[in-house]
Write an enzyme that holds these catalytic residues in place. Structure first.
Site, PDB file in Angstrom:
ATOM      1  N   ALA A  89      34.382  60.916 103.412  1.00  0.00           N
ATOM      2  CA  ALA A  89      34.310  59.766 104.309  1.00  0.00           C
ATOM      3  C   ALA A  89      33.390  60.040 105.490  1.00  0.00           C
ATOM      4  CB  ALA A  89      35.705  59.401 104.801  1.00  0.00           C
ATOM      5  N   ASP A  90      33.485  61.230 106.054  1.00  0.00           N
ATOM      6  CA  ASP A  90      32.688  61.554 107.236  1.00  0.00           C
ATOM      7  C   ASP A  90      31.196  61.534 106.938  1.00  0.00           C
ATOM      8  OD1 ASP A  90      34.733  62.025 109.213  1.00  0.00           O
ATOM      9  OD2 ASP A  90      35.265  63.818 108.100  1.00  0.00           O
ATOM     10  N   VAL A  91      30.811  62.160 105.825  1.00  0.00           N
ATOM     11  CA  VAL A  91      29.384  62.230 105.499  1.00  0.00           C
ATOM     12  C   VAL A  91      28.861  60.853 105.107  1.00  0.00           C
ATOM     13  CG1 VAL A  91      27.683  63.246 103.950  1.00  0.00           C
ATOM     14  CG2 VAL A  91      29.519  64.664 104.876  1.00  0.00           C
TER      15      VAL A  91
END
Length: 419
Positions: free
Chosen positions: A169-171
């Site tokens: 999710a972060d990337v």
């Protein structure tokens, strides 16, 4: 510093920590922007201590901090807040991921930032956004993967939902937010107006299951956890070959599926009632997978890939982390690069992505190991602060730089040498 890349000349002030928003700033740096990263004196970005360490230095930081200059500025401090507002007009983009309300408590909310620099593009990255019942909750990409249903449809039906073993999710959010920044900057070039981007990580991740959400709303169907299979298409999966290695294979169109069927069973298999259409293949996916597995088990990975490739199938090696760097496609395109590092000797990170045929990309530098490594140099250059002024701010706790910890003699030498 001369930059190349499509964003050469754009300046970004990165006040974020951990992965999602710093990934945005790193991608903007890949595009040629000059990125100055604000870190809290002493501790710096949390990602410096996240994951594997070598000689006490975070390896993930070396990649995520690439092409960023580190300025140690304590935004809890009134002097640092005033310095930031004075400094802002020299930047085009401001990136932050504090919990909603934090910047406002420091008198650094968007209204203050835009008053100081009306053309500023402000990116605010949080797990859940600036409003709604979850706005004040602590959050990371893991919670975004959970709230959006990603985990619920990942894994196997007889096991718990599966959260990715990497910051998916972060990337993904970092890349989507970089696109949002570029869009806002393009608008600024037309209108001269700044922008405030309210970016919720979970909303970026929902795009991954958008088709399933739309399907449920229309039909009530909820996809099951099917491991490497999908309810939408068959064949699709990872298949073990005779040498123990795996291939990934997808037959997502009728033509591709028929090529797979002919490869594993001859011309008669595409006419098998179980496999004539995608609907029938999905209904009989276990039987189809068993046939593919049986074929792969009789061949090494290279042999299976050669056979499927010769037939025009969509197939490829399923690499592990310890083999990715040896994949001939990755090697040929230079998708990974080894960089000289003053502390670690050498680090390996991803090459800039995507490629720009005409704009190019800036040379890569790994993230600086010292928190505040560039504080004095950048502030002296941008704001004309003298050595005495910088030392006064350091003594007050508003800023930090290694030169002030190393003694005044070294400070004078470095200041006069211009390094």
């Amino acid at each position: 510093m001369t930059q190349s890349g499509p964003l050469a000349g754009v300046r970004v002030l990165d006040c974020s920590t951990m992965i999602a928003a710093p990934s945005t700033a790193a991608m903007l740096a890949d595009f040629g922007a000059e990125v100055v990263k604000i870190e809290r004196p002493g501790s710096g970005d949390h990602v410096r201590r996240y994951g594997a360490q070598q000689d006490g230095i975070g390896l993930h930081w070396k990649a995520l901090g690439r092409n960023k200059r580190s300025v140690a500025l304590d935004l809890h401090h009134a002097h640092a807040q005033a310095l930031l507002l004075r400094w802002l007009p020299q930047f085009d983009v401001f990136v932050e991921n504090f919990r909603p309300g934090t910047l406002e408590r420091w008198n650094l909310g968007p209204e203050w930032l835009l008053a100081a620099s009306p053309q500023l593009v402000i990116l605010r990255v949080t797990a859940f956004g600036q409003d709604g019942p979850y706005r004040e909750r602590a959050g990371f990409g893991t919670l975004a993967e959970a709230i959006t249903g990603i985990a619920a449809v990942s894994g196997y039906d007889d096991r718990p939902p599966l959260l990715p073993a990497f910051p998916l999710a972060d990337v993904m959010a970092g890349q989507a937010a970089a696109a949002a920044v570029c869009a806002a900057y393009a608008r600024r070039l037309r209108t001269g107006d700044g922008e405030v981007i309210d970016f919720a990580i979970y909303e970026a991740v929902m795009k991954l299951v958008e088709s399933q959400i739309t399907e449920f709303a229309a039909t009530g169907n909820v996809h099951r956890r099917l491991g490497n299979r999908m309810e939408d298409t068959a064949p699709r999966g990872a298949y073990r070959c005779g040498d123990g290695a795996y291939v990934a294979l997808s037959g997502s169109t009728q033509e591709l599926a028929e090529r797979v069927l002919r490869t594993i069973g001859g011309d008669a298999l595409p006419a098998d009632p179980r496999f004539r259409s995608n609907v029938e293949r999905v209904a009989n996916a276990e039987a189809l997978d068993a046939l593919i597995e049986g074929f792969c088990a009789q061949h090494t990975r290279d042999e299976a890939i050669a056979a499927f490739t010769a037939a025009g199938c969509a197939v490829g090696p399923l690499e592990s982390i310890d083999s990715v760097a040896e994949n001939p496609q990755i090697v040929a395109r230079g998708s990974l690069v080894r960089l000289d590092d003053p502390e670690l000797g050498e680090v390996t990170i991803n090459a800039p992505f995507p490629r720009f045929a005409h704009a190019g990309a800036p040379p890569l530098r790994p993230g600086p190991s010292d928190v505040g490594r560039d504080t004095a140099d950048v502030l002296a250059r941008d704001l004309g602060l003298s050595e005495d002024e910088l030392r006064g701010l350091a003594d007050a706790g508003a800023i930090d730089d290694p030169r002030f910890r190393a003694g005044s003699h070294q400070a004078r030498d470095r200041a006069t040498s211009g390094t």
